[in-house]
Scaffold this motif. Structure first.
Motif, PDB file in Angstrom:
ATOM      1  N   THR A  54      -0.214  -7.642  11.902  1.00 15.48           N
ATOM      2  CA  THR A  54      -0.875  -9.540  10.895  1.00 15.48           C
ATOM      3  C   THR A  54      -1.481  -8.921  10.209  1.00 15.48           C
ATOM      4  N   ASP A  55      -1.125  -9.840   9.022  1.00 13.63           N
ATOM      5  CA  ASP A  55      -1.500  -9.343   8.183  1.00 13.63           C
ATOM      6  C   ASP A  55      -1.521 -11.284   6.839  1.00 13.63           C
ATOM      7  N   PHE A  56      -2.699 -11.544   6.929  1.00 14.80           N
ATOM      8  CA  PHE A  56      -3.837 -12.964   5.641  1.00 14.80           C
ATOM      9  C   PHE A  56      -2.583 -12.493   4.363  1.00 14.80           C
ATOM     10  N   GLU A  70      -4.747 -17.718  -0.752  1.00 15.02           N
ATOM     11  CA  GLU A  70      -4.494 -18.473  -2.320  1.00 15.02           C
ATOM     12  C   GLU A  70      -6.358 -17.591  -2.709  1.00 15.02           C
ATOM     13  N   GLY A  71      -6.402 -16.870  -4.126  1.00 16.23           N
ATOM     14  CA  GLY A  71      -7.435 -17.115  -4.619  1.00 16.23           C
ATOM     15  C   GLY A  71      -7.914 -14.843  -3.823  1.00 16.23           C
ATOM     16  N   ARG A  72      -7.642 -14.646  -2.391  1.00 14.38           N
ATOM     17  CA  ARG A  72      -7.841 -13.198  -2.519  1.00 14.38           C
ATOM     18  C   ARG A  72      -6.441 -12.051  -2.703  1.00 14.38           C
ATOM     19  N   HIS A  73      -5.433 -12.859  -2.567  1.00 15.45           N
ATOM     20  CA  HIS A  73      -3.590 -11.536  -2.473  1.00 15.45           C
ATOM     21  C   HIS A  73      -2.877 -12.502  -3.762  1.00 15.45           C
ATOM     22  N   HIS A  77       7.141 -14.537  -1.024  1.00 19.38           N
ATOM     23  CA  HIS A  77       8.092 -12.732  -0.939  1.00 19.38           C
ATOM     24  C   HIS A  77       6.719 -11.413  -0.290  1.00 19.38           C
ATOM     25  N   ARG A  78       5.261 -11.770  -1.002  1.00 25.91           N
ATOM     26  CA  ARG A  78       4.426 -11.211  -0.569  1.00 25.91           C
ATOM     27  C   ARG A  78       3.972 -11.585   0.780  1.00 25.91           C
ATOM     28  N   THR A  79       4.093 -12.605   0.785  1.00 29.34           N
ATOM     29  CA  THR A  79       3.078 -13.385   2.264  1.00 29.34           C
ATOM     30  C   THR A  79       4.396 -12.456   3.761  1.00 29.34           C
ATOM     31  N   ALA A 123       6.610  -9.862   2.844  1.00 32.21           N
ATOM     32  CA  ALA A 123       6.411  -7.785   2.866  1.00 32.21           C
ATOM     33  C   ALA A 123       5.357  -7.047   2.828  1.00 32.21           C
ATOM     34  N   ARG A 124       4.094  -7.605   3.403  1.00 33.38           N
ATOM     35  CA  ARG A 124       2.658  -6.534   3.691  1.00 33.38           C
ATOM     36  C   ARG A 124       2.885  -7.105   5.101  1.00 33.38           C
ATOM     37  N   GLY A 125       4.295  -7.598   6.368  1.00 28.42           N
ATOM     38  CA  GLY A 125       4.005  -7.162   7.257  1.00 28.42           C
ATOM     39  C   GLY A 125       5.289  -6.066   7.873  1.00 28.42           C
ATOM     40  N   GLU A 137       0.560  -4.456 -13.334  1.00 31.99           N
ATOM     41  CA  GLU A 137       1.153  -5.791 -13.220  1.00 31.99           C
ATOM     42  C   GLU A 137      -0.311  -7.263 -13.111  1.00 31.99           C
ATOM     43  N   LEU A 138      -0.861  -6.907 -11.911  1.00 31.63           N
ATOM     44  CA  LEU A 138      -1.226  -8.007 -12.082  1.00 31.63           C
ATOM     45  C   LEU A 138      -2.736  -7.959 -13.092  1.00 31.63           C
ATOM     46  N   GLN A 139      -3.018  -6.603 -13.879  1.00 31.20           N
ATOM     47  CA  GLN A 139      -3.328  -6.964 -14.950  1.00 31.20           C
ATOM     48  C   GLN A 139      -3.177  -8.066 -15.954  1.00 31.20           C
ATOM     49  N   PRO A 148       6.350  -5.277  -9.531  1.00 30.63           N
ATOM     50  CA  PRO A 148       5.763  -4.581  -8.341  1.00 30.63           C
ATOM     51  C   PRO A 148       5.002  -5.507  -7.527  1.00 30.63           C
ATOM     52  N   GLN A 149       3.739  -6.239  -8.280  1.00 33.19           N
ATOM     53  CA  GLN A 149       3.215  -7.079  -7.513  1.00 33.19           C
ATOM     54  C   GLN A 149       3.454  -8.012  -7.541  1.00 33.19           C
ATOM     55  N   LEU A 150       4.605  -8.958  -8.133  1.00 32.24           N
ATOM     56  CA  LEU A 150       5.096 -10.500  -7.971  1.00 32.24           C
ATOM     57  C   LEU A 150       5.659 -10.253  -6.437  1.00 32.24           C
ATOM     58  N   SER A 205      -1.606   0.625   0.583  1.00 29.70           N
ATOM     59  CA  SER A 205      -1.770  -1.021   0.041  1.00 29.70           C
ATOM     60  C   SER A 205      -3.043  -1.187  -0.823  1.00 29.70           C
ATOM     61  N   ASP A 206      -4.122  -0.505  -0.280  1.00 24.41           N
ATOM     62  CA  ASP A 206      -5.234  -0.651  -0.595  1.00 24.41           C
ATOM     63  C   ASP A 206      -5.151   0.471  -1.294  1.00 24.41           C
ATOM     64  N   GLY A 207      -4.751   1.173  -1.891  1.00 22.80           N
ATOM     65  CA  GLY A 207      -5.190   2.685  -2.748  1.00 22.80           C
ATOM     66  C   GLY A 207      -4.637   3.767  -2.220  1.00 22.80           C
ATOM     67  N   HIS A 258      -6.700   3.908  -7.287  1.00 22.56           N
ATOM     68  CA  HIS A 258      -7.316   3.013  -6.460  1.00 22.56           C
ATOM     69  C   HIS A 258      -6.603   1.549  -6.686  1.00 22.56           C
ATOM     70  N   GLY A 259      -5.703   0.933  -7.516  1.00 22.20           N
ATOM     71  CA  GLY A 259      -5.408  -0.057  -7.382  1.00 22.20           C
ATOM     72  C   GLY A 259      -4.190  -0.502  -6.277  1.00 22.20           C
ATOM     73  N   GLY A 260      -3.569   0.283  -5.443  1.00 22.15           N
ATOM     74  CA  GLY A 260      -3.476  -1.066  -3.771  1.00 22.15           C
ATOM     75  C   GLY A 260      -1.933  -1.970  -4.450  1.00 22.15           C
ATOM     76  N   GLU A 261      -2.038  -1.637  -3.847  1.00 24.75           N
ATOM     77  CA  GLU A 261      -0.478  -2.639  -3.003  1.00 24.75           C
ATOM     78  C   GLU A 261       0.928  -2.457  -3.653  1.00 24.75           C
ATOM     79  N   ASP A 262       1.380  -1.319  -3.661  1.00 26.37           N
ATOM     80  CA  ASP A 262       2.313  -0.564  -4.262  1.00 26.37           C
ATOM     81  C   ASP A 262       2.723  -0.924  -2.956  1.00 26.37           C
ATOM     82  N   TYR A 263       2.241  -0.772  -1.781  1.00 25.81           N
ATOM     83  CA  TYR A 263       3.801  -0.633  -0.417  1.00 25.81           C
ATOM     84  C   TYR A 263       4.921   0.525  -0.852  1.00 25.81           C
ATOM     85  N   GLU A 264       3.934   1.366  -0.994  1.00 21.59           N
ATOM     86  CA  GLU A 264       5.280   2.521  -1.112  1.00 21.59           C
ATOM     87  C   GLU A 264       4.225   3.186   0.022  1.00 21.59           C
TER      88      GLU A 264
END
Ligand SMILES: Nc1ncnc2c1ncn2[C@@H]1O[C@H](COP(=O)(O)OP(=O)(O)O)[C@@H](O)[C@H]1O
Ligand SMILES: Cc1ncc(C[n+]2csc(CCOP(=O)(O)OP(=O)(O)O)c2C)c(N)n1
Ligand SMILES: [Mg+2]
Length: 331
Positions: free
Chosen positions: A52-54, A57-60, A73-75, A77-79, A183-185, A200-202, A227-229, A272-278
């Motif tokens: 389970t993963d939150f 908005e504002g955080r993720h 999609h990201r909601t 994809a994380r699970g 991409e987030l940057q 990769p971010q979107l 997920s975290d880097g 350290h960037g994270g969220e690559d979901y590799e």
């Protein structure tokens, strides 16, 4: 089916979701949205895996950075990525949503929600995972909160854990690193996402087929998703396995969007960037690892050592401690 303009109130929204999510059918799902519980029947000989993963908005994600399709999609994809990390196959998804009143009350807001479901349900259809239930309530603030629960199955006792790495194993990563952070940057600097190319971010791609292949072909000793880097996630894997590791800087596969920032900055984004979901995984040195699995590049990036620090080795042979410096909430 009612269009987004017709979504008013919790019940209409749930009915809208139910109708839209009916597209994916699964023999494992005996009863989906509409009753007090969903009913699932996992295949004989399988274990059920739950994650389970939150997505907050504002955080993720931010509505001014991410498109609604991306947030949806990201909601999911994380699970899915957590299931991939354990070699599991998805069985059903459950979505709990807290929706700000402003999103339900305006035509633009309802359109945003509908596009959120376009993104979520497109990925669900791609992986044939039914949306089997959830919960809907009014958010107490103007931020959308989404919590996804994924159930998956794996052959009994065969799931890929974080704890199986042993000294001498080689360390591998799928795909490329640092792209999501890069991409987030650029989104945070107000740059519009390019129409074509990878996002990769979107729109991160959960590596379900690779994870399942690692399990089925008995290629990996330990596995997790990034997920975290990798500096933080590798520390989790090493701690769970009671080992140390050396990461080689040179072969780290840098995503082209990260590489645009120059070699050293790209390395920092990758570590350290994270969220690559590799997938970050280990394998016995005797295993002949394919260079690609299901079309996804697999790169050896280090080796596992006996318990001790995690080191980053540069091409000149110098080594420095690799401290966890990825994402950590509440820090
Ligand atoms: N609030 C919580 N209550 C119970 N378990 C939790 C909670 N938050 C996280 N966990 C558990 O802690 C472990 C690590 O969580 P996390 O770092 O979020 O993993 P992941 O990166 O796979 O999402 C997981 O087993 C998760 O289920
Ligand atoms: C608005 C916004 N700010 C920052 C980030 C970057 N970010 C948010 S959470 C996160 C790490 C992964 O999320 P987490 O909730 O820790 O996932 P888990 O490890 O539980 O899978 C990163 C890099 C983002 N995606 N969007
Ligand atoms: Mg989590």
């Amino acid at each position: 089916m009612p269009g987004p303009g017709k979504i008013r109130g919790e019940l209409a929204l749930i009915e809208h979701i139910r109708q839209r999510s009916g597209a994916v059918e699964s023999p494992l799902l005996r009863l989906g949205i509409g009753d007090d519980c969903a009913v699932l029947r996992p295949p004989r000989g399988s274990d059920v895996l739950v994650t389970t993963d939150f997505t907050l908005e504002g955080r993720h994600f931010r509505r001014d950075w991410h498109t609604p399709e991306s947030a949806g999609h990201r909601t999911l994809a994380r699970g899915l990525s957590d299931l991939a990390a354990m070699g599991a196959q998805p069985m059903a998804a459950f979505l709990s949503l807290a929706v700000p009143r402003s999103l339900a009350a305006t035509a633009a807001g309802r359109k945003w929600l509908d596009r959120f479901f376009d993104g979520l349900l497109a990925l669900a259809a791609l992986h044939k995972v039914p949306l089997a239930g959830g919960d809907t309530s009014e958010a107490p603030t103007d931020h959308l909160l989404a919590d996804i629960t994924l159930l998956g199955t794996a052959p009994r006792g065969r799931e890929l854990r974080r704890s199986g790495a042993r000294a001498g194993d080689l360390l591998y990563v799928t795909g490329a690193l640092g792209g999501a952070a890069a991409e987030l940057q650029s989104l945070s600097q107000g740059k519009r996402p390019k129409k074509h190319g990878e996002h990769p971010q979107l729109f991160p791609i959960p590596r379900l087929v690779v994870g399942h292949a690692l399990l089925k072909r008995r290629l990996a000793t330990a596995c997790m998703d990034v997920s975290d880097g990798i500096s933080t996630d590798l520390a989790h894997l090493c701690q769970a396995s009671g080992v140390g590791a050396v990461v080689f800087a040179d072969p780290l596969p840098l995503h082209p969007l990260a590489a645009e920032h120059g070699k050293e900055a790209a390395l920092q984004l990758a570590l350290h960037g994270g969220e690559d979901y590799e997938l970050l995984f280990t394998a016995k040195p005797s295993v002949t690892m394919p260079r690609r699995i299901a079309g996804v590049p697999v790169t050896p990036i280090g080796r596992i050592t006996a318990a001790g620090p995690i080191l980053l080795e540069r091409s000149d042979g110098s080594a420095e401690p690799l401290a966890p410096a990825g994402w950590e909430h509440l820090r």
